[in-house]
Write a protein that holds these residues in place. Structure first.
Motif, PDB file in Angstrom:
ATOM      1  N   LEU A   1      12.054   8.478   3.856  1.00 49.21           N
ATOM      2  CA  LEU A   1      11.116   8.046   2.821  1.00 49.21           C
ATOM      3  C   LEU A   1      11.688   8.414   1.451  1.00 49.21           C
ATOM      4  CD1 LEU A   1       8.184   7.146   1.937  1.00 49.21           C
ATOM      5  CD2 LEU A   1       7.610   9.577   2.019  1.00 49.21           C
ATOM      6  N   GLY A   2      11.642   7.467   0.523  1.00 47.88           N
ATOM      7  CA  GLY A   2      12.122   7.731  -0.829  1.00 47.88           C
ATOM      8  C   GLY A   2      13.440   7.060  -1.156  1.00 47.88           C
ATOM      9  N   VAL A   3      14.122   6.507  -0.137  1.00 50.02           N
ATOM     10  CA  VAL A   3      15.405   5.841  -0.417  1.00 50.02           C
ATOM     11  C   VAL A   3      15.207   4.349  -0.670  1.00 50.02           C
ATOM     12  CG1 VAL A   3      16.685   7.504   0.987  1.00 50.02           C
ATOM     13  CG2 VAL A   3      15.946   5.362   2.025  1.00 50.02           C
ATOM     14  N   GLU A   4      13.967   3.854  -0.468  1.00 52.29           N
ATOM     15  CA  GLU A   4      13.707   2.438  -0.706  1.00 52.29           C
ATOM     16  C   GLU A   4      13.785   2.128  -2.197  1.00 52.29           C
ATOM     17  OE1 GLU A   4       9.896   4.674  -0.926  1.00 52.29           O
ATOM     18  OE2 GLU A   4      11.489   4.553   0.573  1.00 52.29           O
ATOM     19  N   ARG A   5      14.017   0.882  -2.521  1.00 50.30           N
ATOM     20  CA  ARG A   5      14.143   0.501  -3.925  1.00 50.30           C
ATOM     21  C   ARG A   5      12.826   0.749  -4.658  1.00 50.30           C
ATOM     22  NH1 ARG A   5      14.394  -4.240  -0.912  1.00 50.30           N
ATOM     23  NH2 ARG A   5      12.743  -5.773  -1.249  1.00 50.30           N
ATOM     24  N   ASP A   6      12.949   1.170  -5.904  1.00 48.70           N
ATOM     25  CA  ASP A   6      11.787   1.532  -6.709  1.00 48.70           C
ATOM     26  C   ASP A   6      11.332   0.321  -7.518  1.00 48.70           C
ATOM     27  OD1 ASP A   6       9.806   2.780  -8.055  1.00 48.70           O
ATOM     28  OD2 ASP A   6      11.088   4.064  -9.273  1.00 48.70           O
ATOM     29  N   SER A   7      10.304  -0.341  -7.043  1.00 53.85           N
ATOM     30  CA  SER A   7       9.751  -1.498  -7.750  1.00 53.85           C
ATOM     31  C   SER A   7       8.278  -1.606  -7.380  1.00 53.85           C
ATOM     32  CB  SER A   7      10.487  -2.784  -7.353  1.00 53.85           C
ATOM     33  OG  SER A   7      10.227  -3.109  -6.001  1.00 53.85           O
ATOM     34  N   SER A   8       7.538  -2.376  -8.168  1.00 56.69           N
ATOM     35  CA  SER A   8       6.112  -2.560  -7.887  1.00 56.69           C
ATOM     36  C   SER A   8       5.914  -3.253  -6.552  1.00 56.69           C
ATOM     37  CB  SER A   8       5.453  -3.384  -8.999  1.00 56.69           C
ATOM     38  OG  SER A   8       5.477  -2.678 -10.218  1.00 56.69           O
ATOM     39  N   TYR A   9       6.795  -4.221  -6.238  1.00 57.43           N
ATOM     40  CA  TYR A   9       6.691  -4.932  -4.970  1.00 57.43           C
ATOM     41  C   TYR A   9       6.913  -3.970  -3.807  1.00 57.43           C
ATOM     42  CZ  TYR A   9       7.974  -7.800  -0.967  1.00 57.43           C
ATOM     43  OH  TYR A   9       8.056  -8.335   0.294  1.00 57.43           O
ATOM     44  N   ALA A  10       7.963  -3.147  -3.905  1.00 56.32           N
ATOM     45  CA  ALA A  10       8.271  -2.202  -2.833  1.00 56.32           C
ATOM     46  C   ALA A  10       7.123  -1.225  -2.639  1.00 56.32           C
ATOM     47  CB  ALA A  10       9.559  -1.454  -3.148  1.00 56.32           C
ATOM     48  N   ALA A  11       6.592  -0.697  -3.745  1.00 59.04           N
ATOM     49  CA  ALA A  11       5.489   0.261  -3.654  1.00 59.04           C
ATOM     50  C   ALA A  11       4.268  -0.380  -3.000  1.00 59.04           C
ATOM     51  CB  ALA A  11       5.137   0.781  -5.041  1.00 59.04           C
ATOM     52  N   GLU A  12       4.009  -1.635  -3.322  1.00 59.51           N
ATOM     53  CA  GLU A  12       2.870  -2.351  -2.747  1.00 59.51           C
ATOM     54  C   GLU A  12       3.020  -2.494  -1.227  1.00 59.51           C
ATOM     55  OE1 GLU A  12       0.976  -6.862  -2.853  1.00 59.51           O
ATOM     56  OE2 GLU A  12       2.248  -6.189  -4.505  1.00 59.51           O
ATOM     57  N   GLN A  13       4.232  -2.844  -0.785  1.00 59.46           N
ATOM     58  CA  GLN A  13       4.470  -3.019   0.650  1.00 59.46           C
ATOM     59  C   GLN A  13       4.447  -1.678   1.392  1.00 59.46           C
ATOM     60  OE1 GLN A  13       4.337  -6.128   1.734  1.00 59.46           O
ATOM     61  NE2 GLN A  13       4.129  -6.582  -0.452  1.00 59.46           N
ATOM     62  N   VAL A  14       5.023  -0.655   0.777  1.00 63.97           N
ATOM     63  CA  VAL A  14       5.017   0.677   1.386  1.00 63.97           C
ATOM     64  C   VAL A  14       3.575   1.148   1.570  1.00 63.97           C
ATOM     65  CG1 VAL A  14       5.577   3.115   1.014  1.00 63.97           C
ATOM     66  CG2 VAL A  14       7.298   1.359   0.555  1.00 63.97           C
ATOM     67  N   TYR A  15       2.760   0.947   0.554  1.00 55.06           N
ATOM     68  CA  TYR A  15       1.353   1.362   0.661  1.00 55.06           C
ATOM     69  C   TYR A  15       0.640   0.587   1.768  1.00 55.06           C
ATOM     70  CZ  TYR A  15      -3.509   2.320  -0.326  1.00 55.06           C
ATOM     71  OH  TYR A  15      -4.833   2.710  -0.192  1.00 55.06           O
ATOM     72  N   ALA A  16       0.930  -0.709   1.876  1.00 58.85           N
ATOM     73  CA  ALA A  16       0.286  -1.528   2.910  1.00 58.85           C
ATOM     74  C   ALA A  16       0.606  -1.000   4.305  1.00 58.85           C
ATOM     75  CB  ALA A  16       0.731  -2.982   2.775  1.00 58.85           C
ATOM     76  N   VAL A  17       1.857  -0.602   4.518  1.00 59.19           N
ATOM     77  CA  VAL A  17       2.276  -0.072   5.824  1.00 59.19           C
ATOM     78  C   VAL A  17       1.585   1.258   6.100  1.00 59.19           C
ATOM     79  CG1 VAL A  17       4.238   0.871   7.113  1.00 59.19           C
ATOM     80  CG2 VAL A  17       4.492  -1.273   5.841  1.00 59.19           C
ATOM     81  N   ILE A  18       1.619   2.165   5.116  1.00 58.20           N
ATOM     82  CA  ILE A  18       1.019   3.489   5.290  1.00 58.20           C
ATOM     83  C   ILE A  18      -0.493   3.395   5.459  1.00 58.20           C
ATOM     84  CG2 ILE A  18       0.608   5.716   4.172  1.00 58.20           C
ATOM     85  CD1 ILE A  18       3.435   5.352   5.267  1.00 58.20           C
ATOM     86  N   ASP A  19      -1.125   2.536   4.673  1.00 54.14           N
ATOM     87  CA  ASP A  19      -2.583   2.378   4.764  1.00 54.14           C
ATOM     88  C   ASP A  19      -2.989   1.837   6.129  1.00 54.14           C
ATOM     89  OD1 ASP A  19      -5.298   2.248   3.521  1.00 54.14           O
ATOM     90  OD2 ASP A  19      -5.022   0.104   3.900  1.00 54.14           O
TER      91      ASP A  19
END
Length: 229
Positions: free
Chosen positions: A143-161
Motif C-alpha cells: 500500500l502506498g506505491v500506487e500512483r498519486d492521483s484523484s482517480y487512483a485515490a477514488e478507486q483505492v477507496y472504492a476497494v477498501i470501502d
C-alpha cells in the motif's frame, strides 16, 4: 499366529474426503482466478517452515492468527504489516495466505497498481470490486506505491470501502509509517487510511536490516568464492 491388523475404514474415508475436498477447492480457486486475474498468476511465496525467526513477536502473532482464524474471520479482524523495505512484510502475509489455502480457505494476494490497471480496463468496475469479496481473506501488498492521483485515490477507496462493508478480513503491507497512515497529506487518503486502520487493528512492525540486502550480500560472497575472487 498373529492376526493381521484390521484396516480402519473410517481413516480411509476421511483421507478420501479430504482429498476430494482439496481437489474441489483447487478447482474453485482456479475458477476465481480466471475471472479477473486476481490473484497474481505468480505463486504466493512464504511459509512458516521457511521462517528464520520463528520466536519473534511477529511470527508468533501470525501463527496465532492462523490458529484463531474462525474468530478472526467472524469478526473481520485483519493485520497491518508495516516497516521499511525488505524486512519481511510480504513474507509473513504470504505465509498466512499459504497456511489458510492449505486449510481450504479462499485467500488472494494483490496490490493496488495491479488493481488499478484491471479496474481501468474492466468493462464493469463494480463487478470486479465485488469479486474481491468472494475471497475469505484479501491481502493487499505494498500500500502506498500506487500512483498519486484523484482517480487512483477514488478507486483505492472504492476497494477498501467494499471490503469493509463485506465484513471480511483484510491484510495490508506497507512501507508507510503509522504516523504517515494516521496523518496523511490529503483528505482523500485520510478516508482510506482511517478505514484500513479500523479493519486492521493488529499493527505489526517489521524492523531491522533489509532481508534483500542480506540476501544480496550472501550471493555476492558466494559468487566471489565460486569465481575465486
Amino acid at each position: 499366529s498373529t492376526l493381521p491388523t484390521p484396516i480402519s475404514s473410517t481413516g480411509c474415508i476421511r483421507r478420501l474426503t479430504q482429498r476430494k475436498r482439496g481437489q474441489e477447492f483447487k478447482k474453485r480457486m482456479d475458477s476465481l482466478a480466471a475471472q479477473f486475474g486476481i490473484p497474481d498468476p505468480q505463486p504466493v511465496s512464504g511459509t512458516f517452515t521457511g521462517d528464520d525467526n520463528p520466536e519473534s513477536k511477529v511470527s508468533v502473532a501470525c501463527r496465532r492468527y492462523i490458529e484463531n482464524w474462525p474468530e478472526m474471520q467472524a469478526n473481520g479482524i485483519g493485520i497491518l504489516f508495516y516497516g521499511s523495505v525488505g524486512t519481511g512484510k510480504t513474507f509473513y502475509a504470504g505465509a498466512i495466505v499459504n497456511a489458510l489455502l492449505d486449510r481450504c480457505v479462499s485467500a488472494a494476494v494483490t496490490n493496488f497498481p495491479r488493481l488499478l490497471n484491471l479496474l481501468q480496463s474492466a468493462p464493469d468496475r463494480q463487478k470486479l470490486i465485488d469479486h474481491l469479496s468472494r475471497y475469505q481473506l484479501l491481502v493487499i501488498d505494498d500500500l502506498g506505491v500506487e500512483r498519486d492521483s484523484s482517480y487512483a485515490a477514488e478507486q483505492v477507496y472504492a476497494v477498501i470501502d467494499a471490503r469493509s462493508r463485506s465484513g471480511l478480513p483484510l491484510i495490508v503491507t506497507t512501507n508507510l509509517t503509522l504516523d504517515e497512515l494516521r496523518n496523511p497529506s490529503s483528505m482523500q487518503y485520510k478516508r482510506i487510511y482511517d478505514r484500513i486502520l479500523e479493519m486492521c487493528p493488529v499493527p505489526l512492525l517489521l524492523a531491522g536490516e533489509s532481508r534483500r540486502t542480506g540476501n544480496a550480500k550472501r550471493r555476492v560472497g558466494l559468487a566471489r568464492k565460486l569465481l575465486g575472487k
